[in-house]
Design a protein around this motif. Structure first.
Motif, short mmCIF file in Angstrom:
data_model
loop_
_atom_site.label_atom_id
_atom_site.label_comp_id
_atom_site.label_asym_id
_atom_site.label_seq_id
_atom_site.Cartn_x
_atom_site.Cartn_y
_atom_site.Cartn_z
N ARG A 19 0.85 -1.20 0.00
CA ARG A 19 0.00 0.00 0.00
C ARG A 19 0.89 1.24 0.00
NH1 ARG A 19 -5.11 -0.34 -1.25
NH2 ARG A 19 -5.94 0.94 0.44
N ALA A 20 0.31 2.35 -0.42
CA ALA A 20 1.04 3.61 -0.50
C ALA A 20 0.54 4.57 0.57
CB ALA A 20 0.87 4.24 -1.87
N LEU A 21 1.47 5.25 1.22
CA LEU A 21 1.16 6.30 2.18
C LEU A 21 1.60 7.62 1.56
CD1 LEU A 21 0.47 7.31 5.13
CD2 LEU A 21 2.91 7.00 5.59
N ASP A 68 17.45 -1.58 10.55
CA ASP A 68 18.79 -1.83 11.07
C ASP A 68 19.28 -3.24 10.76
OD1 ASP A 68 16.81 -2.68 12.75
OD2 ASP A 68 17.50 -1.57 14.48
N ARG A 69 18.44 -4.10 10.19
CA ARG A 69 18.88 -5.42 9.74
C ARG A 69 19.06 -5.47 8.22
NH1 ARG A 69 15.29 -10.08 12.13
NH2 ARG A 69 13.58 -8.74 11.42
N GLY A 70 19.00 -4.30 7.58
CA GLY A 70 19.20 -4.23 6.14
C GLY A 70 18.01 -4.63 5.32
N LEU A 71 16.83 -4.67 5.94
CA LEU A 71 15.61 -5.02 5.22
C LEU A 71 14.91 -3.76 4.72
CD1 LEU A 71 14.15 -7.65 7.73
CD2 LEU A 71 15.62 -8.06 5.75
N ALA A 72 14.28 -3.85 3.56
CA ALA A 72 13.51 -2.73 3.03
C ALA A 72 12.21 -2.60 3.83
CB ALA A 72 13.19 -2.96 1.57
N LEU A 73 11.98 -1.42 4.37
CA LEU A 73 10.71 -1.13 5.03
C LEU A 73 9.75 -0.47 4.05
CD1 LEU A 73 12.04 0.27 8.43
CD2 LEU A 73 10.97 -1.95 8.04
N ALA A 74 10.25 0.49 3.29
CA ALA A 74 9.41 1.22 2.35
C ALA A 74 10.29 1.81 1.27
CB ALA A 74 8.65 2.33 3.07
N THR A 75 9.67 2.20 0.17
CA THR A 75 10.36 2.88 -0.92
C THR A 75 9.67 4.22 -1.16
OG1 THR A 75 10.91 0.76 -1.97
CG2 THR A 75 11.03 2.73 -3.35
N VAL A 76 10.47 5.28 -1.31
CA VAL A 76 9.91 6.58 -1.65
C VAL A 76 9.63 6.55 -3.15
CG1 VAL A 76 10.23 9.09 -1.61
CG2 VAL A 76 11.30 7.66 0.17
N THR A 142 5.19 10.28 -1.38
CA THR A 142 4.53 8.98 -1.28
C THR A 142 5.56 7.90 -1.03
OG1 THR A 142 2.76 9.66 -2.79
CG2 THR A 142 3.08 7.29 -2.48
N ILE A 143 5.27 7.03 -0.06
CA ILE A 143 6.11 5.86 0.18
C ILE A 143 5.25 4.61 0.02
CG2 ILE A 143 7.68 7.11 1.71
CD1 ILE A 143 6.40 5.63 4.07
N ARG A 144 5.87 3.56 -0.54
CA ARG A 144 5.20 2.26 -0.68
C ARG A 144 5.72 1.33 0.40
NH1 ARG A 144 6.78 0.84 -5.56
NH2 ARG A 144 8.60 -0.24 -4.74
#
Length: 195
Positions: A19-21, A68-76, A142-144
């Motif tokens: 989803r997008a915020l 902090d574990r190098g995982l993607a949380l969101a993309t701008v 917008t972030i996904r």
């Protein structure tokens, strides 16, 4: 889902994977200090790793926000501004703590925020300086969500600002299709780890 956060207020909102915020400045000089926490509540936005791995000192479209574990949380995925501050923190933890406590979290869960709509430059003494007039009414970002997220938003003024911050609109809806072109290898790896 739409919300309006008045100036000097806060909101916490879940955003599901894919989803997008979208945040929209409803006043000139808006500021939205944002914390992001992943689904297991262990992963939090890590500003130093996000910046270092993607060779930047600002938040902008096309950047992957990492934990902090190098995982993607969101993309701008989109932004009308090419600069969002992530180096100078927030003016007060009070509003963010109120929202964190609603989810069983607390002071230990505070971390470096993104100050969407705010730009920090370099002054004549080679120090950091607030850039007035950077954001105007209608600017948006917008972030996904790349994972299920809890997003915490405070509209308190930026620590360097000399005027009150205005209201910010919040909308959660469908996200644009993924476009990995131009991403650094580190960002692609962070995305692959959560897919």
């Amino acid at each position: 889902m739409k919300h309006e956060i008045p100036g000097d207020a806060a909101l916490s909102i879940p955003v599901r994977t894919g989803r997008a915020l979208t945040l929209t400045a409803l006043a000139d000089n808006a500021n939205a200090s944002v914390l992001i926490i992943g689904p297991d509540r262990l992963d939090r936005l890590n500003i130093p790793d996000t910046l270092k791995s993607q060779m930047t000192a600002r938040i902008h479209a096309g950047l992957v926000l990492m934990s902090d574990r190098g995982l993607a949380l969101a993309t701008v995925t989109a932004s009308t501004l090419d600069w969002h501050d992530c180096l100078t923190g927030f003016i007060s933890s009070h509003l963010l703590l109120l929202e964190l406590r609603k989810h069983g979290l607390g002071e230990a869960d505070l971390h470096g925020p993104i100050n969407f709509f705010t730009k920090i430059g370099i002054d004549t003494q080679a120090g950091l300086a607030f850039v007035p007039g950077h954001a105007t009414v209608g600017d948006s970002v917008t972030i996904r969500a790349e994972q299920d997220l809890l997003v915490f938003i405070s509209t308190a003024p930026h620590p360097f600002a000399t005027s009150p911050a205005g209201a910010v609109g919040v909308q959660v809806g469908p996200a644009e299709a993924d476009d990995p072109d131009g991403l650094r290898p580190e960002a692609l790896r962070a995305l692959e780890l959560v897919r």
